[in-house]
Design an enzyme around this catalytic site. Structure first.
Site, PDB file in Angstrom:
ATOM      1  N   TYR A 234       2.261  31.396 -15.825  1.00  0.00           N
ATOM      2  CA  TYR A 234       3.107  30.553 -16.659  1.00  0.00           C
ATOM      3  C   TYR A 234       2.435  29.210 -16.910  1.00  0.00           C
ATOM      4  O   TYR A 234       3.003  28.150 -16.655  1.00  0.00           O
ATOM      5  CB  TYR A 234       4.493  30.381 -16.013  1.00  0.00           C
ATOM      6  CG  TYR A 234       5.266  31.672 -15.976  1.00  0.00           C
ATOM      7  CD1 TYR A 234       5.874  32.174 -17.120  1.00  0.00           C
ATOM      8  CD2 TYR A 234       5.357  32.415 -14.798  1.00  0.00           C
ATOM      9  CE1 TYR A 234       6.559  33.379 -17.101  1.00  0.00           C
ATOM     10  CE2 TYR A 234       6.051  33.618 -14.775  1.00  0.00           C
ATOM     11  CZ  TYR A 234       6.648  34.095 -15.922  1.00  0.00           C
ATOM     12  OH  TYR A 234       7.326  35.294 -15.914  1.00  0.00           O
TER      13      TYR A 234
ATOM     14  N   ASP B 246       8.232  40.781  -9.406  1.00  0.00           N
ATOM     15  CA  ASP B 246       7.616  40.291  -8.170  1.00  0.00           C
ATOM     16  C   ASP B 246       8.614  39.415  -7.423  1.00  0.00           C
ATOM     17  O   ASP B 246       9.804  39.383  -7.750  1.00  0.00           O
ATOM     18  CB  ASP B 246       6.321  39.530  -8.489  1.00  0.00           C
ATOM     19  CG  ASP B 246       6.547  38.384  -9.481  1.00  0.00           C
ATOM     20  OD1 ASP B 246       7.692  37.909  -9.595  1.00  0.00           O
ATOM     21  OD2 ASP B 246       5.570  37.960 -10.131  1.00  0.00           O
TER      22      ASP B 246
ATOM     23  N   GLU C 202       7.944  46.315 -17.100  1.00  0.00           N
ATOM     24  CA  GLU C 202       8.485  45.257 -16.240  1.00  0.00           C
ATOM     25  C   GLU C 202       9.613  44.513 -16.951  1.00  0.00           C
ATOM     26  O   GLU C 202       9.455  44.062 -18.085  1.00  0.00           O
ATOM     27  CB  GLU C 202       7.390  44.265 -15.853  1.00  0.00           C
ATOM     28  CG  GLU C 202       7.847  43.239 -14.823  1.00  0.00           C
ATOM     29  CD  GLU C 202       6.700  42.405 -14.271  1.00  0.00           C
ATOM     30  OE1 GLU C 202       6.854  41.838 -13.177  1.00  0.00           O
ATOM     31  OE2 GLU C 202       5.641  42.328 -14.933  1.00  0.00           O
TER      32      GLU C 202
ATOM     33  N   ASP D 211      11.574  35.943 -11.338  1.00  0.00           N
ATOM     34  CA  ASP D 211      11.475  36.012 -12.796  1.00  0.00           C
ATOM     35  C   ASP D 211      11.360  37.428 -13.332  1.00  0.00           C
ATOM     36  O   ASP D 211      11.795  37.708 -14.444  1.00  0.00           O
ATOM     37  CB  ASP D 211      10.280  35.189 -13.286  1.00  0.00           C
ATOM     38  CG  ASP D 211       8.942  35.852 -12.946  1.00  0.00           C
ATOM     39  OD1 ASP D 211       8.693  36.081 -11.750  1.00  0.00           O
ATOM     40  OD2 ASP D 211       8.151  36.149 -13.868  1.00  0.00           O
TER      41      ASP D 211
END
Length: 494
Positions: free
Chosen positions: A233, A81, A474, A78
């Site tokens: 999430y 990571d 990120e 996603d």
């Protein structure tokens, strides 16, 4: 005598720089589109194909799913990571597919092909996550705690690849509902080019929606799931929006009246009209109303008028001159919502503005925003300003897309980008070695994750180019996915 701080001076000079750009900026939207799509190749997990263009990446996660006796190789990481969170991955796939459905006819042939490849990489994986329905659905691969404790490139990762699975009758409505939306939208994207594949996607979309609806509830309430999904999430906005969102996409894909009836019967009950100003991986309300507005007039469905009214209200909230405007912007003009990665809001809301502008153009309408009337040209102008801000017209004078322009983020929070490739460093890089040698390094990342749009600057328009500042540095797949559609529009309409 008072002195101006260095930070304030930089800001003042940056605003002067911005003023010179407002009237002179020109962007290569075609180049940005190509790079936005290419980014997804850098996020791939699994066995990479021979035509992989992001050459510094290698195979990874080749035993994913083994712990549960199922093949869960493939899909997308996603963000920076190596975990595969299926909730945002499904939303990413939905938005990539919607980009193709809405703007694919504007894409150059080679980029449409590349966009469909990106959709298929996500959709193929979602077929695997739903392969054991109606009995179970897989919602995540990878233990996020051990993964985040390590700074390892995907090709080296040796952290626990735990499989998080929800078994009937335990609920997973938000993941299953979003997966249904993703597969239904993908089936539409492939309807003309690959009817057989499209039919397969639609069959799995129907099965996913049935699971979501039959066992209503949030996956993150499951004690087996919560420690893996949260706080990353978690379901915050409720699972009901994903039920309506999944039904809406199935209605679009099938024209089966049972899905329209479902929306009409449950919209009010599921709170669709109480929080209409959000859209992203967790909250689908604004996107739902805009998706359904097309049906109100283009398909003559007055029963969905309340959805159109909500879509109009949402659009008015984005217009600065409107009396109902409440979306905050930075001094430099960037849409800003506090908490988390801000660019996800910028790209998603810009996408919705362009989709709605298309609808207004087709139906020859404007929106009554109280003190102003807003037409499609105004919405496109507002969206363009956000795009141009991302691509350089901002107080920092930099692009927030890696590889676009002369100045862009160099130290993005991304494991694969910051560590050397297997070709350049075939020796294993361990968990903590990655932190000490590469995360903590003052040097730019070793590999360019071309096309990655980072989280972006703060409310003050200032950006910290640092791996430590992950909120700003990120990238995520759900920032780029709607941006593909946005850039496709402006590449065809510069």
């Amino acid at each position: 005598m008072k002195f101006v701080s260095v930070r304030a001076l930089v800001y003042i000079l940056s605003m002067i720089h911005l003023a010179t750009l407002v009237f002179s900026s020109h962007h290569d939207y075609n180049d940005a589109l190509s790079k936005a799509i290419l980014f997804f190749e850098g996020q791939r997990s699994g066995s990479l194909p021979e035509d992989q263009r992001m050459r510094w990446r290698g195979d990874s996660g080749l035993e994913d799913g083994k712990m549960a006796g199922v093949d869960l190789t493939g899909g997308y990481h996603d963000a920076g990571d190596n975990v595969k969170f299926h909730f945002p991955m499904a939303f990413t796939t939905t938005m990539l597919a919607w980009s193709v459905i809405e703007f694919g006819n504007l894409m150059p042939a080679n980029e449409l092909k590349n966009a469909l490849v990106a959709v298929k990489w996500g959709a193929d994986y979602l077929l695997k996550t739903t392969s054991q329905l109606p009995h179970k659905i897989h919602v995540q691969v990878g233990d996020p705690i051990s993964d985040h404790d390590c700074w390892e490139r995907p090709e080296d990762m040796d952290t626990v690849r735990m499989v998080y699975t929800v078994d009937a009758p335990s609920p997973a409505s938000e993941v299953a509902g979003e997966t249904a939306a993703a597969l239904a939208a993908s089936s539409m994207a492939f309807a003309s080019s690959d009817p057989e594949y499209s039919a397969r996607l639609l069959k799995s979309a129907i099965a996913a929606f049935q699971y979501a609806n039959n066992y209503r509830g949030a996956y993150s309430d499951d004690p087996k799931i919560v420690n893996g999904a949260c706080p990353f999430y978690c379901d915050v906005s409720g699972y009901q929006d994903e039920l309506l969102w999944g039904a809406a996409w199935l209605w679009r894909a099938t024209q089966d009246k049972q899905y329209l009836d479902y929306i009409e019967e449950n919209g009010q009950k599921f709170g669709a009209f109480t929080n209409i100003y959000e859209f992203g991986w967790d909250n689908k309300h604004a996107g739902l109303h805009i998706l359904l507005t097309k049906e109100v007039q283009e398909e003559n469905l007055p029963s969905l008028q309340k959805n159109k009214d909500s879509a109009d209200c949402f659009m008015c909230s984005l217009v600065p001159q409107s009396s109902s405007s409440h979306i905050k912007r930075s001094p430099g003009g960037l849409i800003y919502k506090p908490g988390g990665s801000n660019m996800q809001h910028v790209t998603s809301l810009s996408f919705l503005m362009l989709v709605y502008a298309n609808h207004l153009t087709k139906t020859n309408q404007t929106i009554d925003c109280g003190n102003v009337h807003t037409g499609p040209d105004k919405l496109r102008q507002l969206a363009r300003k956000q795009v141009d801000y991302i691509l350089m017209d901002n107080p920092m004078g930099m692009s927030y897309m890696v590889g676009y322009g002369l100045k862009f983020p160099q130290k993005i929070h991304h494991r694969g980008s910051s560590t050397p490739s297997l070709k350049d460093h075939p020796e294993f890089i361990g968990c903590q070695e990655g932190y000490t040698s590469y995360f903590d390094s003052p040097m730019p990342n070793l590999n360019l994750l071309v096309g990655a749009v980072v989280g972006g600057p703060g409310a003050d328009d200032l950006y910290d180019d640092s791996r430590v500042s992950f909120v700003q540095s990120e990238p995520t797949t759900y920032i780029n996915a709607p941006f593909v559609g946005v850039l496709a529009y402006f590449a065809a309409n510069p």
